[in-house]
Design a protein around this motif. Structure first.
Motif, short mmCIF file in Angstrom:
data_model
loop_
_atom_site.label_atom_id
_atom_site.label_comp_id
_atom_site.label_asym_id
_atom_site.label_seq_id
_atom_site.Cartn_x
_atom_site.Cartn_y
_atom_site.Cartn_z
N GLN A 91 0.82 -1.20 0.00
CA GLN A 91 0.00 0.00 0.00
C GLN A 91 0.86 1.26 0.00
O GLN A 91 0.56 2.23 -0.70
CB GLN A 91 -0.94 0.02 1.22
CG GLN A 91 -1.85 1.24 1.24
CD GLN A 91 -2.83 1.23 2.39
OE1 GLN A 91 -2.84 0.30 3.20
NE2 GLN A 91 -3.66 2.25 2.47
N THR A 92 1.94 1.25 0.79
CA THR A 92 2.80 2.43 0.87
C THR A 92 3.51 2.70 -0.44
O THR A 92 3.73 3.86 -0.82
CB THR A 92 3.84 2.27 1.99
OG1 THR A 92 3.18 1.81 3.17
CG2 THR A 92 4.54 3.58 2.28
N GLN A 95 1.11 4.45 -2.54
CA GLN A 95 0.90 5.79 -2.01
C GLN A 95 2.05 6.71 -2.41
O GLN A 95 1.84 7.85 -2.83
CB GLN A 95 0.77 5.73 -0.49
CG GLN A 95 0.39 7.06 0.14
CD GLN A 95 0.13 6.93 1.63
OE1 GLN A 95 0.31 5.86 2.22
NE2 GLN A 95 -0.29 8.00 2.25
N LEU A 96 3.28 6.22 -2.29
CA LEU A 96 4.45 7.01 -2.69
C LEU A 96 4.43 7.26 -4.20
O LEU A 96 4.74 8.37 -4.65
CB LEU A 96 5.74 6.28 -2.30
CG LEU A 96 6.10 6.26 -0.81
CD1 LEU A 96 7.30 5.36 -0.58
CD2 LEU A 96 6.38 7.67 -0.31
N MET A 97 4.07 6.24 -4.97
CA MET A 97 3.99 6.40 -6.42
C MET A 97 2.97 7.47 -6.79
O MET A 97 3.18 8.26 -7.72
CB MET A 97 3.60 5.08 -7.08
CG MET A 97 4.74 4.10 -7.25
SD MET A 97 4.17 2.66 -8.18
CE MET A 97 5.70 1.74 -8.31
N SER A 98 1.85 7.48 -6.06
CA SER A 98 0.81 8.46 -6.31
C SER A 98 1.33 9.87 -6.05
O SER A 98 1.04 10.81 -6.80
CB SER A 98 -0.40 8.18 -5.43
OG SER A 98 -1.41 9.14 -5.64
N ASN A 132 7.12 -5.07 -10.22
CA ASN A 132 6.19 -6.19 -10.19
C ASN A 132 4.76 -5.71 -9.88
O ASN A 132 3.79 -6.20 -10.47
CB ASN A 132 6.62 -7.22 -9.13
CG ASN A 132 7.92 -7.91 -9.50
OD1 ASN A 132 8.29 -7.98 -10.68
ND2 ASN A 132 8.63 -8.41 -8.50
N LEU A 133 4.66 -4.74 -8.97
CA LEU A 133 3.34 -4.21 -8.63
C LEU A 133 2.73 -3.41 -9.78
O LEU A 133 1.53 -3.49 -10.04
CB LEU A 133 3.44 -3.33 -7.38
CG LEU A 133 3.73 -4.05 -6.06
CD1 LEU A 133 3.91 -3.05 -4.93
CD2 LEU A 133 2.61 -5.03 -5.72
N MET A 134 3.57 -2.65 -10.49
CA MET A 134 3.07 -1.85 -11.60
C MET A 134 2.55 -2.72 -12.73
O MET A 134 1.69 -2.31 -13.50
CB MET A 134 4.17 -0.92 -12.12
CG MET A 134 4.46 0.27 -11.22
SD MET A 134 3.00 1.31 -10.94
CE MET A 134 2.78 2.03 -12.56
N ALA A 135 3.07 -3.94 -12.83
CA ALA A 135 2.60 -4.87 -13.86
C ALA A 135 1.13 -5.23 -13.65
O ALA A 135 0.46 -5.69 -14.57
CB ALA A 135 3.47 -6.13 -13.86
N ALA A 171 -11.84 3.31 -1.68
CA ALA A 171 -11.80 2.25 -2.70
C ALA A 171 -10.39 2.10 -3.26
O ALA A 171 -9.91 0.97 -3.44
CB ALA A 171 -12.78 2.59 -3.83
N LEU A 172 -9.74 3.22 -3.49
CA LEU A 172 -8.36 3.19 -4.00
C LEU A 172 -7.43 2.50 -3.01
O LEU A 172 -6.60 1.67 -3.38
CB LEU A 172 -7.89 4.61 -4.28
CG LEU A 172 -6.55 4.78 -5.01
CD1 LEU A 172 -6.63 4.15 -6.41
CD2 LEU A 172 -6.19 6.25 -5.12
N ALA A 173 -7.60 2.82 -1.73
CA ALA A 173 -6.76 2.21 -0.69
C ALA A 173 -6.98 0.70 -0.62
O ALA A 173 -6.02 -0.06 -0.41
CB ALA A 173 -7.07 2.85 0.66
#
Length: 202
Positions: A91-92, A95-98, A132-135, A171-173
């Motif tokens: 999740q973090t 959040q940082l990417m956002s 991996n998460l961005m995929a 919802a995003l979280a």
């Protein structure tokens, strides 16, 4: 970098930006050299300069008359400098990417590795994890959700208010945590639970 060093050592930088406390340190010179090696742009070098006295980042940007885009990048980087990457989980990371922006994520990690050499191995691991998460094509903003504010109001019989934004953020979280997918049907089904959670926090 050599220019910043020269301006600092000659006292010119102190004259231009008197609110900053400048100290000639090998650590700072090493940071600037590291930023040069990874070829990060001026925004990141300016952020490294502002880290000398983070509380004056806004004033520095204003004094140098940088663009609003540069000012936001610099102040974000200064704020995110304190993010504990050891505690980063799924999740973090999102959040940082956002906050940083997906396009600047790699540069942010390179910046952290440059200003904190001790974090190099941690940054490398985080880079792989983030890729991996961005995929998974997870949305980073509420505007990328498969539902919008109108859907929330229609499904929950709500009127326009700040609550709608809180529900979308909830919802995003949930997606960031991996408990939901960005499928319209999944999000609609989860809306009552998200509403209850949001109302419970207020």
């Amino acid at each position: 970098d050599w220019g910043v060093k020269t301006l600092r050592e000659t006292g010119i930088l102190k004259t231009i930006l008197p609110d900053l406390v400048w100290e000639t340190t090998a650590a700072f010179d090493n940071q600037m050299a590291a930023l040069t090696r990874v070829k990060l742009n001026w925004d990141y070098r300016l952020a490294a300069v502002c880290l000398v006295n983070p509380s004056h980042a806004h004033e520095v940007c204003r004094a140098l008359k940088v663009s609003n885009t540069t000012r936001k990048t610099v102040t974000d980087l200064v704020l995110l400098r304190d993010a504990d990457l050891n505690l980063v989980h799924r999740q973090t990371i999102f959040q940082l990417m956002s906050q940083v922006g997906a396009a600047r994520w790699a540069d942010f990690l390179a910046f952290r590795a440059a200003v904190e050499p001790s974090e190099a191995a941690l940054v490398e691991r985080l880079t792989t994890q983030a890729k991996n998460l961005m995929a998974e094509e997870v949305p980073l903003k509420t505007t990328a959700l498969a539902i919008d504010g109108k859907t929330v109001m229609d499904m929950l019989d709500l009127k326009p208010s700040a609550l709608i934004g809180l529900i979308l953020n909830g919802a995003l979280a949930e997606i960031w945590c991996g408990r939901l997918t960005n499928e319209r049907s999944d999000l609609i089904a989860a809306l009552p639970t998200i509403l209850a959670a949001v109302q419970g926090e207020s």
